[in-house]
Write a protein that holds these residues in place. Structure first.
Motif, mmCIF file in Angstrom:
data_model
loop_
_atom_site.group_PDB
_atom_site.id
_atom_site.type_symbol
_atom_site.label_atom_id
_atom_site.label_comp_id
_atom_site.label_asym_id
_atom_site.label_seq_id
_atom_site.Cartn_x
_atom_site.Cartn_y
_atom_site.Cartn_z
ATOM 1 N N PRO A 126 -52.971 11.006 -15.255
ATOM 2 C CA PRO A 126 -53.601 11.162 -15.438
ATOM 3 C C PRO A 126 -54.754 10.891 -15.997
ATOM 4 O O PRO A 126 -55.687 11.270 -15.942
ATOM 5 N N LYS A 127 -55.242 9.547 -17.223
ATOM 6 C CA LYS A 127 -56.133 8.818 -17.778
ATOM 7 C C LYS A 127 -55.905 7.550 -17.418
ATOM 8 O O LYS A 127 -54.987 7.426 -18.074
ATOM 9 N N LEU A 128 -56.291 6.546 -17.284
ATOM 10 C CA LEU A 128 -55.719 5.476 -17.060
ATOM 11 C C LEU A 128 -55.428 4.838 -18.379
ATOM 12 O O LEU A 128 -54.525 3.457 -19.120
ATOM 13 N N ASP A 129 -56.369 4.894 -19.603
ATOM 14 C CA ASP A 129 -55.764 4.442 -21.010
ATOM 15 C C ASP A 129 -54.372 4.842 -21.338
ATOM 16 O O ASP A 129 -54.295 4.997 -22.860
ATOM 17 N N GLU A 130 -53.913 6.243 -21.338
ATOM 18 C CA GLU A 130 -52.653 7.161 -21.312
ATOM 19 C C GLU A 130 -51.440 5.174 -20.801
ATOM 20 O O GLU A 130 -51.511 5.047 -20.606
ATOM 21 N N SER A 131 -49.957 5.786 -21.567
ATOM 22 C CA SER A 131 -48.845 5.523 -21.317
ATOM 23 C C SER A 131 -48.765 5.378 -20.657
ATOM 24 O O SER A 131 -48.638 6.654 -19.942
ATOM 25 N N PRO A 132 -47.971 4.985 -19.486
ATOM 26 C CA PRO A 132 -47.497 5.474 -18.044
ATOM 27 C C PRO A 132 -45.848 6.495 -18.365
ATOM 28 O O PRO A 132 -45.899 7.010 -17.540
ATOM 29 N N ALA A 133 -45.539 6.410 -19.676
ATOM 30 C CA ALA A 133 -44.700 6.801 -20.326
ATOM 31 C C ALA A 133 -44.882 8.773 -19.985
ATOM 32 O O ALA A 133 -43.917 9.095 -19.666
ATOM 33 N N GLU A 134 -45.848 8.613 -20.132
ATOM 34 C CA GLU A 134 -46.974 9.885 -20.296
ATOM 35 C C GLU A 134 -47.316 10.416 -18.767
ATOM 36 O O GLU A 134 -47.604 11.744 -19.033
ATOM 37 N N ALA A 135 -46.951 9.667 -17.757
ATOM 38 C CA ALA A 135 -47.502 9.778 -16.578
ATOM 39 C C ALA A 135 -46.495 11.396 -16.724
ATOM 40 O O ALA A 135 -45.154 11.503 -16.546
ATOM 41 N N ASP A 136 -47.163 11.925 -15.118
ATOM 42 C CA ASP A 136 -46.435 13.481 -15.399
ATOM 43 C C ASP A 136 -45.876 12.962 -14.051
ATOM 44 O O ASP A 136 -45.574 11.585 -13.052
ATOM 45 N N THR A 137 -44.995 13.943 -13.180
ATOM 46 C CA THR A 137 -43.815 13.541 -12.143
ATOM 47 C C THR A 137 -44.029 14.488 -11.558
ATOM 48 O O THR A 137 -44.086 16.224 -12.074
ATOM 49 N N GLU A 138 -43.643 15.074 -9.879
ATOM 50 C CA GLU A 138 -43.584 16.023 -9.197
ATOM 51 C C GLU A 138 -42.770 15.479 -7.870
ATOM 52 O O GLU A 138 -42.570 15.078 -7.561
ATOM 53 N N PHE A 139 -41.995 16.804 -7.782
ATOM 54 C CA PHE A 139 -40.863 16.903 -6.784
ATOM 55 C C PHE A 139 -41.233 17.436 -6.144
ATOM 56 O O PHE A 139 -41.805 18.427 -6.170
ATOM 57 N N ARG A 140 -41.191 17.459 -4.470
ATOM 58 C CA ARG A 140 -41.409 17.959 -2.881
ATOM 59 C C ARG A 140 -40.141 17.439 -2.340
ATOM 60 O O ARG A 140 -40.157 16.752 -2.262
ATOM 61 N N PHE A 141 -39.614 19.205 -2.268
ATOM 62 C CA PHE A 141 -38.599 19.373 -1.059
ATOM 63 C C PHE A 141 -39.595 19.449 0.118
ATOM 64 O O PHE A 141 -40.050 20.851 -0.359
ATOM 65 N N LYS A 142 -39.167 19.522 0.959
ATOM 66 C CA LYS A 142 -40.062 19.969 1.964
ATOM 67 C C LYS A 142 -39.515 19.995 3.566
ATOM 68 O O LYS A 142 -38.395 19.144 3.302
ATOM 69 N N LEU A 143 -39.650 20.781 3.558
ATOM 70 C CA LEU A 143 -38.866 20.986 5.631
ATOM 71 C C LEU A 143 -40.144 21.573 6.579
ATOM 72 O O LEU A 143 -40.844 21.397 6.191
ATOM 73 N N TYR A 144 -39.795 20.439 7.910
ATOM 74 C CA TYR A 144 -40.768 19.843 8.706
ATOM 75 C C TYR A 144 -41.051 22.046 10.053
ATOM 76 O O TYR A 144 -39.372 21.213 9.950
ATOM 77 N N ILE A 145 -41.675 21.758 10.705
ATOM 78 C CA ILE A 145 -41.204 23.067 11.454
ATOM 79 C C ILE A 145 -41.201 22.323 12.820
ATOM 80 O O ILE A 145 -41.514 21.406 13.005
ATOM 81 N N PRO A 146 -39.986 21.947 13.509
ATOM 82 C CA PRO A 146 -39.336 21.348 14.267
ATOM 83 C C PRO A 146 -40.869 22.394 16.189
ATOM 84 O O PRO A 146 -40.605 23.511 15.977
ATOM 85 N N ALA A 147 -40.095 21.171 17.015
ATOM 86 C CA ALA A 147 -41.330 21.959 17.983
ATOM 87 C C ALA A 147 -40.423 23.290 18.860
ATOM 88 O O ALA A 147 -40.895 24.145 18.997
ATOM 89 N N SER A 148 -39.383 22.977 18.156
ATOM 90 C CA SER A 148 -37.807 24.149 19.056
ATOM 91 C C SER A 148 -38.745 25.617 17.956
ATOM 92 O O SER A 148 -38.074 26.288 19.383
ATOM 93 N N ALA A 149 -38.995 25.803 17.331
ATOM 94 C CA ALA A 149 -38.897 27.036 16.581
ATOM 95 C C ALA A 149 -40.567 27.128 17.033
ATOM 96 O O ALA A 149 -40.818 28.273 17.470
#
Length: 186
Positions: A126-149
Motif C-alpha cells: 500500500p505504501k512504498l515506505d512500508e515493509s514488504p512483509a506487511e504487503a497485502d495478499t489476494e487470491f483469485r479463483f477464476k473460471l472463464y466462460i467457454p464459447a460453448s456456453a
C-alpha cells in the motif's frame, strides 16, 4: 427463462451471469460498463464494450467477493467469474509456491471440471515506505466462460454461473482455506 439462442452481445450475457449468481445467494453490489473505440497496434479499428460486476453475499465477509469481467469486442464475446479473497499479509504467506499448490489442489477438487480455471496470488504494497512483509495478499479463483456456453444460450450460462457460485462457496467453507483467512477476521 429457457433460450436456446446463442448469446452474442454483452447485455444478455450480463443478465444470465447475474441471474445465476443471484440464484446462489450473491447480490450485485456494483456494476461498471465501459465502451472503448480508440485502439492502436494490433487492435486498431476494434471496439470494446465491457462490464465489471461485483457481488457480495449475506454472511460472507466484505473482503470476499465475486468479481465478473465480461467483454464484447469485434472479435467476439468473453468473460470470467472470480472468487476474490483478501488474504493475510505477506509475512504469513511463508512459501508462495506451497500456498499456490495447496490452493490449486483445493480449486481443482472444487471448481467445475473441464474449464479454464487459473489461480492468482497477488501482492500489494500500500505504501512504498512500508515493509514488504506487511504487503497485502489476494487470491483469485477464476473460471472463464467457454464459447460453448455462449453458443448454448441463456440457460447454459445461468447454470454455469450457478455451479461456479456453488463451487466458490465450497472453497470459502473449506477448512483448507482457513489458514489464509485467519488474519483478516480480526
Amino acid at each position: 427463462m429457457s433460450d436456446p439462442e446463442p448469446i452474442l452481445t454483452l447485455e444478455p450475457l450480463l443478465v444470465a451471469v447475474r441471474e445465476g449468481l443471484v440464484a446462489r445467494g450473491w447480490e450485485l453490489s456494483g456494476l461498471q460498463k465501459t465502451t472503448s473505440y480508440e485502439f492502436e497496434g494490433r487492435w486498431a479499428g476494434d471496439s470494446s464494450r465491457s462490464a465489471y460486476l461485483f457481488f457480495h453475499a449475506e454472511g460472507v465477509p466484505d473482503w470476499v467477493s465475486i468479481d465478473v469481467f465480461l467483454d464484447e469486442t469485434t472479435r467476439g464475446l468473453k468473460g470470467n467469474l472470480a472468487l476474490v479473497v483478501d488474504g493475510p499479509e505477506l509475512s504469513q504467506v511463508r512459501d508462495p509456491g506451497k500456498v499456490l499448490a495447496h490452493l490449486a489442489a483445493l480449486a481443482h477438487r472444487t471448481l467445475p471440471q473441464g474449464y479454464h480455471t487459473p489461480l492468482t496470488l497477488r501482492y500489494r504494497l500500500p505504501k512504498l515506505d512500508e515493509s514488504p512483509a506487511e504487503a497485502d495478499t489476494e487470491f483469485r479463483f477464476k473460471l472463464y466462460i467457454p464459447a460453448s456456453a455462449l453458443r448454448a444460450g441463456h440457460s447454459a450460462v445461468v447454470a454455469l454461473a450457478e455451479s461456479t457460485a456453488s463451487a466458490f462457496r465450497r472453497i470459502l467453507d473449506s477448512p483448507e482455506l482457513e489458514p489464509f483467512l485467519a488474519a483478516e477476521e480480526s
